[in-house]
Design a protein around this motif. Structure first.
Motif, mmCIF file in Angstrom:
data_model
loop_
_atom_site.group_PDB
_atom_site.id
_atom_site.type_symbol
_atom_site.label_atom_id
_atom_site.label_comp_id
_atom_site.label_asym_id
_atom_site.label_seq_id
_atom_site.Cartn_x
_atom_site.Cartn_y
_atom_site.Cartn_z
ATOM 1 N N ASP A 67 0.817 -1.212 0.000
ATOM 2 C CA ASP A 67 0.000 0.000 0.000
ATOM 3 C C ASP A 67 0.850 1.260 0.000
ATOM 4 N N ALA A 68 2.109 1.112 -0.443
ATOM 5 C CA ALA A 68 3.016 2.257 -0.545
ATOM 6 C C ALA A 68 3.938 2.028 -1.726
ATOM 7 N N TYR A 76 1.895 4.136 6.147
ATOM 8 C CA TYR A 76 2.396 5.051 5.118
ATOM 9 C C TYR A 76 1.306 6.028 4.679
ATOM 10 N N ILE A 77 0.110 5.508 4.407
ATOM 11 C CA ILE A 77 -0.978 6.363 3.920
ATOM 12 C C ILE A 77 -1.373 7.386 4.985
ATOM 13 N N ASP A 110 1.428 9.892 5.587
ATOM 14 C CA ASP A 110 1.546 10.773 4.423
ATOM 15 C C ASP A 110 0.545 11.924 4.548
ATOM 16 N N LYS A 157 6.466 10.705 6.731
ATOM 17 C CA LYS A 157 5.702 9.610 6.125
ATOM 18 C C LYS A 157 6.604 8.392 5.982
ATOM 19 N N SER A 205 0.990 10.460 -4.770
ATOM 20 C CA SER A 205 0.281 10.521 -3.493
ATOM 21 C C SER A 205 -1.122 11.060 -3.727
ATOM 22 N N LEU A 206 -2.114 10.388 -3.170
ATOM 23 C CA LEU A 206 -3.511 10.782 -3.350
ATOM 24 C C LEU A 206 -4.121 11.384 -2.090
ATOM 25 N N THR A 207 -3.340 11.522 -1.021
ATOM 26 C CA THR A 207 -3.884 12.071 0.217
ATOM 27 C C THR A 207 -4.115 13.574 0.098
ATOM 28 N N SER A 241 -5.402 6.171 -0.998
ATOM 29 C CA SER A 241 -4.201 5.765 -1.732
ATOM 30 C C SER A 241 -4.550 4.641 -2.703
ATOM 31 N N THR A 259 -3.543 0.824 -3.787
ATOM 32 C CA THR A 259 -2.762 -0.308 -3.315
ATOM 33 C C THR A 259 -2.173 -0.939 -4.575
#
Length: 348
Positions: free
Chosen positions: A89-90, A177-178, A181, A196, A276-278, A290, A292
């Motif tokens: 997931d990162a 991580y998500i 971040d 992060k 990065s989608l955060t 995020s 995966t």
């Protein structure tokens, strides 16, 4: 060392099963292929379902999934000991990719959202939290549920003078991580002190290896707060926080809010998908989202196995996306899906 030993034992068992699966009851060789995938615990239910559904339409191929965690899976794939596929997931860190003995391609599979769960007695069933307040909680600076900053965000709720019990995941987890971040983007202090990482050095809190264990502990602990993939907590009776997004709206995690992020960020997707989608823009976007990923070995030694992997991936980015959506996951947006299919077609 314990993780390595457990992984080696599991992988050995998988290889034995491959050999057994290659023989029929009368001892004659069959053409069945058993693919071994390692990866994070977060998408495990989906990946197991994908394997089962793929086998129904492709009985010559079976898939076995070992949930070892994001960091462990990446390390194994890059060292050549991670089976036929890895997952996490990162994005794999750049330095790790450069120093790897074996190259890998990173392919997004679906979108996931990290929800913030809490156990606060009373009528506060949908507490609103900002990223900066969440960062202060995980830095150990906000220690009570009636902290002035939390109270300011929730003027209609009477929050109790109850200590906040911080729960987080153990090292090597993609959810770390998500979550970190997102907190690093909204809190300069968090970015400087923690940053992060799949293995953040949390200043406070109790660690849990599995999201199910974290949520079970939260359910028994008054004042608890923790984070987990949205679907992991669907059967939990814990409350879910509304998180302030980049547009200033407080949003509860949902498939729609997660999908909204993909649409808002579609134009910024790169060909290597390391984005990065955060804290994405958009009034309805949920801010802790995020991809995966699959980690796919680039130069496998066994051409028959690599062909089987390619066939499976082609299915994942066709029928597999429809199955994921039916299960409540946010599938890849069309333009990203087309880029991924092109990458898969180029695999050897």
């Amino acid at each position: 060392m314990k993780n390595c030993a457990e992984f080696s034992y599991c992988l050995t068992a998988m290889l034995v099963s491959i050999c057994l699966a290659s023989l029929s009851a009368d001892g004659l060789a069959q053409t069945q292929m058993v693919l071994v995938a390692t990866g994070s615990t977060m998408p495990e239910p989906l990946y197991v379902l994908w394997g089962d559904e793929y086998h129904k339409s492709h009985p010559e191929t079976q898939l076995r999934y070992l949930a070892v965690g994001t960091s462990e899976s990446a390390s194994r794939v890059l060292s050549g000991t991670g089976g036929d596929l890895g997952g996490g997931d990162a994005p794999i860190p750049e330095n790790q990719l450069k120093e790897a003995k074996h190259a890998a391609v990173e392919l997004p599979t679906v979108l996931v959202g990290i929800a913030v769960f809490y156990n606060v007695p009373g009528g506060a069933t949908s507490i609103r939290l900002s990223g900066s307040v969440l960062a202060n909680i995980y830095l150990g600076k906000a220690t009570s549920w009636n902290d002035p900053e939390i109270a300011r965000l929730n003027p209609d709720d009477k929050l109790p003078n109850l200590p906040i019990k911080v729960l987080h995941r153990t090292d090597g987890k993609g959810s770390n991580y998500i979550f970190s971040d997102f907190l690093s983007k909204v809190s300069p202090e968090f970015r400087a002190r923690v940053g992060k990482n799949v293995s953040p050095k949390w200043p406070v809190g109790t660690a849990f290896s599995r999201c199910q264990d974290l949520l079970a502990s939260a359910a028994k602990t008054r004042g608890a707060i923790g984070y987990a993939e949205l679907r992991c907590g669907e059967k939990s009776e814990l409350s879910v926080a509304r998180i302030r997004n980049a547009a200033g709206e407080f949003v509860k995690p949902s498939t729609k809010g997660i999908s909204e992020v993909a649409l808002e960020m579609e134009s910024k997707m790169t060909n290597d998908f390391r984005v990065s989608l955060t804290n994405a823009p958009g009034k309805e976007s949920y801010p802790i989202v995020s991809f995966t990923w699959f980690y796919v070995p680039v130069h496998p030694q066994d051409l028959q196995r690599s062909h089987a992997v390619k066939e499976y991936l082609s299915w994942v980015y066709g029928s597999g996306q429809e199955i994921a959506q039916a299960q409540g996951y946010a599938p890849l947006p069309p333009s990203v899906l087309q880029k991924v299919r092109t990458k898969v077609a180029a695999l050897h």
